[in-house]
Write a protein that holds these residues in place. Structure first.
Motif, PDB file in Angstrom:
ATOM      1  N   SER A   1      18.884  16.351  42.565  1.00 26.93           N
ATOM      2  CA  SER A   1      20.301  16.695  42.483  1.00 26.93           C
ATOM      3  C   SER A   1      21.204  15.498  42.158  1.00 26.93           C
ATOM      4  O   SER A   1      22.164  15.665  41.405  1.00 26.93           O
ATOM      5  CB  SER A   1      20.764  17.407  43.749  1.00 26.93           C
ATOM      6  OG  SER A   1      20.571  16.610  44.878  1.00 26.93           O
TER       7      SER A   1
ATOM      8  N   ILE B   1      24.509  21.756  43.724  1.00 31.00           N
ATOM      9  CA  ILE B   1      23.423  21.593  42.754  1.00 31.00           C
ATOM     10  C   ILE B   1      22.089  21.955  43.393  1.00 31.00           C
ATOM     11  O   ILE B   1      21.232  22.575  42.751  1.00 31.00           O
ATOM     12  CB  ILE B   1      23.408  20.149  42.207  1.00 31.00           C
ATOM     13  CG1 ILE B   1      24.687  19.916  41.409  1.00 31.00           C
ATOM     14  CG2 ILE B   1      22.182  19.891  41.351  1.00 31.00           C
ATOM     15  CD1 ILE B   1      24.910  18.497  40.992  1.00 31.00           C
ATOM     16  N   ARG B   2      21.889  21.617  44.661  1.00 32.54           N
ATOM     17  CA  ARG B   2      20.636  21.939  45.350  1.00 32.54           C
ATOM     18  C   ARG B   2      20.423  23.444  45.470  1.00 32.54           C
ATOM     19  O   ARG B   2      19.286  23.903  45.535  1.00 32.54           O
ATOM     20  CB  ARG B   2      20.620  21.305  46.739  1.00 32.54           C
ATOM     21  CG  ARG B   2      20.405  19.822  46.692  1.00 32.54           C
ATOM     22  CD  ARG B   2      20.287  19.237  48.091  1.00 32.54           C
ATOM     23  NE  ARG B   2      20.308  17.791  48.017  1.00 32.54           N
ATOM     24  CZ  ARG B   2      21.159  17.021  48.651  1.00 32.54           C
ATOM     25  NH1 ARG B   2      22.074  17.548  49.447  1.00 32.54           N
ATOM     26  NH2 ARG B   2      21.108  15.720  48.512  1.00 32.54           N
TER      27      ARG B   2
END
Length: 92
Positions: free
Chosen positions: A72, A59-60
């Motif tokens: 995140s 997600i980052r």
């Protein structure tokens, strides 16, 4: 199928709890409430890091940098709730 839906629901809920615990413990380490020199604290942090970091890292990569604010975990929790509801509702 109810048993399978219940199992999936439980697994997702446990992962969300571990994710929240990981975030809370990282805050406690940042504010020097917890000492990472303690072997138990270090082991718990390592365990939570190994469980949550692979998903958070993905997600980052996508999220833009927000300075010192890491969104995140919030995005992952929302995604996990969505996926859990999608799977469990279709099984029941």
């Amino acid at each position: 199928m109810n048993a399978l839906a219940s199992l999936i629901d439980t697994v997702f809920t446990l992962y969300i709890i571990l994710l929240i615990a990981s975030v809370a413990l990282s805050w406690l380490v940042q504010f020097n409430v917890l000492n990472t020199q303690n072997q138990f604290v270090y082991a718990v942090l390592g365990f939570l890091y190994r469980l949550t970091e692979p998903a958070l890292r993905q997600i980052r990569r996508v999220l833009p940098s927000m300075g010192g604010l890491d969104l995140s975990p919030i995005v992952l929790i929302i995604a996990l709730y969505f996926i859990r509801d999608l799977i469990v509702d279709n099984l029941r």
